[in-house]
Scaffold this active site. Structure first.
Site, PDB file in Angstrom:
ATOM      1  N   SER B  63      41.693  35.156  40.104  1.00 50.89           N
ATOM      2  CA  SER B  63      40.286  35.045  39.675  1.00 50.89           C
ATOM      3  C   SER B  63      39.309  35.857  40.510  1.00 50.89           C
ATOM      4  O   SER B  63      38.152  36.014  40.131  1.00 50.89           O
ATOM      5  CB  SER B  63      39.839  33.589  39.700  1.00 50.89           C
ATOM      6  OG  SER B  63      40.485  32.867  38.685  1.00 50.89           O
ATOM      7  N   LYS B  66      37.558  38.500  38.750  1.00 51.38           N
ATOM      8  CA  LYS B  66      36.378  38.236  37.914  1.00 51.38           C
ATOM      9  C   LYS B  66      35.104  38.821  38.522  1.00 51.38           C
ATOM     10  O   LYS B  66      34.151  39.118  37.796  1.00 51.38           O
ATOM     11  CB  LYS B  66      36.219  36.718  37.714  1.00 51.38           C
ATOM     12  CG  LYS B  66      37.315  36.110  36.856  1.00 51.38           C
ATOM     13  CD  LYS B  66      37.252  34.588  36.841  1.00 51.38           C
ATOM     14  CE  LYS B  66      38.402  34.003  36.029  1.00 51.38           C
ATOM     15  NZ  LYS B  66      38.506  32.542  36.184  1.00 51.38           N
ATOM     16  N   TYR B 188      42.872  40.809  30.128  1.00 52.74           N
ATOM     17  CA  TYR B 188      42.503  39.731  31.052  1.00 52.74           C
ATOM     18  C   TYR B 188      43.652  39.398  32.013  1.00 52.74           C
ATOM     19  O   TYR B 188      43.468  39.329  33.231  1.00 52.74           O
ATOM     20  CB  TYR B 188      42.097  38.496  30.252  1.00 52.74           C
ATOM     21  CG  TYR B 188      41.724  37.301  31.085  1.00 52.74           C
ATOM     22  CD1 TYR B 188      40.481  37.216  31.697  1.00 52.74           C
ATOM     23  CD2 TYR B 188      42.607  36.231  31.259  1.00 52.74           C
ATOM     24  CE1 TYR B 188      40.124  36.116  32.467  1.00 52.74           C
ATOM     25  CE2 TYR B 188      42.262  35.130  32.024  1.00 52.74           C
ATOM     26  CZ  TYR B 188      41.019  35.075  32.619  1.00 52.74           C
ATOM     27  OH  TYR B 188      40.677  33.978  33.385  1.00 52.74           O
ATOM     28  N   TYR B 240      35.191  27.486  41.637  1.00 54.02           N
ATOM     29  CA  TYR B 240      35.547  26.492  40.637  1.00 54.02           C
ATOM     30  C   TYR B 240      34.636  25.268  40.791  1.00 54.02           C
ATOM     31  O   TYR B 240      33.438  25.426  40.971  1.00 54.02           O
ATOM     32  CB  TYR B 240      37.025  26.097  40.761  1.00 54.02           C
ATOM     33  CG  TYR B 240      37.959  27.268  40.683  1.00 54.02           C
ATOM     34  CD1 TYR B 240      38.088  28.024  39.507  1.00 54.02           C
ATOM     35  CD2 TYR B 240      38.707  27.649  41.788  1.00 54.02           C
ATOM     36  CE1 TYR B 240      38.954  29.116  39.444  1.00 54.02           C
ATOM     37  CE2 TYR B 240      39.580  28.730  41.718  1.00 54.02           C
ATOM     38  CZ  TYR B 240      39.702  29.462  40.550  1.00 54.02           C
ATOM     39  OH  TYR B 240      40.551  30.522  40.499  1.00 54.02           O
ATOM     40  N   VAL B 258      43.623  31.646  42.509  1.00 49.72           N
ATOM     41  CA  VAL B 258      44.751  30.734  42.736  1.00 49.72           C
ATOM     42  C   VAL B 258      45.917  31.383  43.471  1.00 49.72           C
ATOM     43  O   VAL B 258      46.878  30.714  43.846  1.00 49.72           O
ATOM     44  CB  VAL B 258      45.299  30.089  41.433  1.00 49.72           C
ATOM     45  CG1 VAL B 258      44.296  29.136  40.828  1.00 49.72           C
ATOM     46  CG2 VAL B 258      45.748  31.142  40.446  1.00 49.72           C
TER      47      VAL B 258
END
Lengths: 304, 304, 304, 304
Positions: B63, B66, B188, B240, B258
């Site tokens: 992530s 992102k 993605y 998160y 993660v």
């Protein structure tokens, strides 16, 4: 930096927003405030206060009081607070009760109503006269002995505060409120009814820009770590459901109230308070948010 | 400040946390990473990189990617992004889908999966070869031409990514995804599979500590305002459902993955990346969060 | 009882409702159906069919097919079904996904889309040619060999069915879908596209008014207990989010489809099907619900 | 049909369930009830009462009282009720408050607590002495002048009823409660504290099996349509979050209470009441549900 000139310029620039927001009208006492009131006050770490507009006129601080009661409880209880209230943003208004239900009566953070009620509950269970303790604390940090509750507003809130009664009783069903709901709400509505001016508020919040210490008196209100944590809570949770947007556009920790006030701090520099009663759809002062956005843009002073 | 000494000390202090977290195991390729890997790299604005432990070993950034795809899309589309994705924290995982449903397929922010899918959709609809564009961008900002996707991990994610397929199709039912879900997920899962080391990541994120400009090349990745806004998004939404807790304990903008990596920036000072695969219950690196908390505590460098 | 006279009267009485509902328009093939179509057919246990209006004109049965696929799966699997789908009303549409999330991918009941997908998944994993099996079953219970899918509608549904793809993938992420989502949706959209008339439908559903046995052929489709349970599911979950209202006003078990059809049974007496394409806000046929309310009121035939 | 033999058989068959449920213990007065109490009473339309076990021992009827207060309010207000309360199942407990919030303080149905509070509010605003009115009504329909409140239980409920206080205040914030919350809860807790035996309850509910008319006195409590609608509400909403399961397994309208009682009716035939204090996880009597399932299975008397 010529703060006076900057404040004058901001006052000018936000003027066209008049009429685009809506003064809080859920109780008569708030509804009657003239919508064109506008003031800003800055207090710098070296003790200077710069102001513009109606900066010396007291107004109803409402949810801004949650920062003060939180600071009192944090000082008293330290990290034990976090057994009964969280430090995460709440998502959105729609979720407030379902989150409480889903998370066993533990409110998301101290700045939503449920969390502020838990904080007030701490003060009730640790003070013989919580209303007086709160008043004493506020008067001290603002250096203004004349600050007081507005008893009419407190009474009016009480008569319309069924949702807050619901929250208090709901959390009590989870054993997360220890005092009597009736007494709790009485103290809660009183501290929300406090009347202070932009100048009072900018002075009272200055310790959060100074690692927890009031610069003038050198009195330590919070430890350095606690002051930092309070600021981070204001950053992530201080502006109701527009906290992300405020962080995004303004970039400094702040806390608003439906009376139209917003307090904010730039750590290491200054504290600031804006007042303008017209609110946006999230319940934050429309001109107030814009004024703070202009302030950080003009001065380049965001924390990021 | 003697960063080397500080990093050495931190490495020592987090050691006892070994075994208290859990390596991500939803795909085999991640599950087999040795749980005791640990590295930190700092890059200061003047170009120095200080490191400790496994800081040069590439890992799956997941992530963290992102932030990069968001920066690409933000540069491309500017404020038009906000028609299709918000800037508010998401509350909690449980709400992700109900919020999407309640808010007509507009994700809360670019750093939850739904929001990152919308961001990737922007890249698909504005590039002939989005995977190549992403790779080019990352290689440039990290000054490392060897960075690449891990095709096995991308494939493995795809085989287990039913929830992401659900999100993409769900948003498409609200007309908030324009590309084909299959192609979208392909891009993605590839950008999530990128492998980079702490050194790579600290270098690549440095522009966010420098008002959007890569210090070494003077290339402007984002405008000053955009960089500030990206940092505020990392602060309120980067970790998160523990973003509030990270702001509270660490006090700087960061983004986790993660794979066990966390990147963070201290505006005007430096960028930092920690890697340790054991995760806490929120999916953030357990030692990583602690290491960053120690770093800001020791250096006194929080933004607040 | 003079059913013909009652049906004629009902046709007259619902006429003024014309124009108060809205024909389903999410796919072109449904949108083009004339809004003034109206038909009713009754089949009594002794095999007589009474009809009025457009009762012999085939229309798209849509969600009514869920009763048939459910009956097939119930016959096949018996009570083992309930490991993967529940028997409770779903509350409201807004909750569908959050409930799935909260309840680990187990849909509330077989008549919401998520539940019907699980039921179809059972058929896929237990038949070499599920589409043919479904067609054979429907043709048998309706005694009409000409019933068929509408392939254009199935194709059109597929092109607009992102939300159903989302549901299938979401449940697959919880391991509650075993087949390939693409193949599953193909079968699902086909059985929803079946075209049948009121006469077909009233005949096909008659076994549910007769303890599970087709009166004419004496073939047992379901056991007595299974038939009773199917009826109770239609009663509590058959009319989307207006199931309570339908039970309240009409008082018999029924199942509706967005094509404007509603089937219902009066156990021990008869089966009935109404068709009128204009829908109320819950997606149920406006005239259809009213017609059934009139029918139970005039005949005094509710189950209560 | 030899009801006595059937009841004897059922009593035998449910015995092995002893110890598998849990007696309600949220207030001391309920917790002390011996867990092995068990009784059934049937009253047929021709006035015969058949009983087994502890069928003449009074117990706390709790939520069963919601049927009586609902019938009173329905008689008084007719269909006007539905402006302030709905007729749909509530989904699940987790949703209760979010639904209230989402649906502007209008409870889903009269048999969840929020809805029963609205019903009680109707009685408060239309009676000088609502507690007496309720008592008079119950005594009349059960032909037992000795029925009374248990004042200790009412008091105890009040001391632990914070969640109900929360609900009342919450709905009042939406203007859906007109009386004072304190007075409302007082009446509510009193009618929940009523003590009746299985015999009393089966007699008192008999009018719902007889189109709204008490067979013995011919007094019309509700119109035929109202009786049918009350039964449909019990069917879809009467068993908390296991209403679907009860409809599915038992197939008749019923209403349970946490005191361990369940009343049910078979329209045109009889009324029945079971009592056994051990509850399942939904708060329904474990043996009670099983006993009723056996009853409809043995007699073949479901409504479907």
């Amino acid at each position: 930096m010529n703060y006076q000139k900057i404040l004058d310029q901001i006052k000018e620039e936000v003027l066209p927003l008049s009429g685009k927001g809506k003064v809080a009208d859920y109780i008569p006492a708030l509804a009657k405030i003239p919508s064109d009131k506008f003031g800003i006050a800055i207090t710098t770490l070296d003790g200077k206060t710069i102001k513009v507009g109606d900066a010396e006129e007291p107004f109803s601080i409402q949810s801004i009081s949650k920062v003060f009661t939180f600071a009192m409880a944090f000082k008293l209880m330290g990290e034990k607070l976090w057994n009964r209230v969280g430090v995460e943003p709440s998502g959105n208004p729609f979720n407030s009760l379902v989150q409480l239900e889903h998370e066993n009566g533990i409110p998301r953070n101290p700045f939503i109503n449920a969390g502020a009620l838990v904080i007030t509950d701490f003060l009730l269970t640790s003070s013989f006269n919580p209303k007086k303790s709160i008043l004493d604390f506020i008067r001290k940090i603002s250096s203004n002995e004349n600050i007081n509750f507005n008893f009419d507003i407190a009474k009016s809130e009480k008569e319309h505060g069924y949702r807050n009664y619901a929250l208090a009783n709901f959390m009590k069903s989870y054993n997360n409120i220890f005092s009597d709901p009736e007494e709790l709400l009485d103290v809660y509505f009183h501290h929300c009814s406090l009347e202070m001016s932009c100048v009072d508020l900018s002075k009272s919040i200055l310790f959060l820009a100074n690692h927890g210490v009031i610069p003038s008196s050198k009195e330590k209100v919070l430890s350095k770590s606690q002051a930092k944590r309070t600021n981070s809570l204001m950053m992530t949770c201080g502006m109701y459901d527009a906290s992300g947007d405020f962080a995004f556009r303004v970039g400094i920790p702040g806390k608003s109230g439906v009376g139209g006030g917003i307090v904010a701090v730039i750590p290491g520099e200054l504290s600031i308070c804006v007042w303008s009663p017209e609110l946006d759809k999230f319940g934050n002062s429309l001109k107030g948010v814009k004024a703070l956005e202009l302030f950080t843009t003009i001065t380049g002073m965001s924390v990021f």
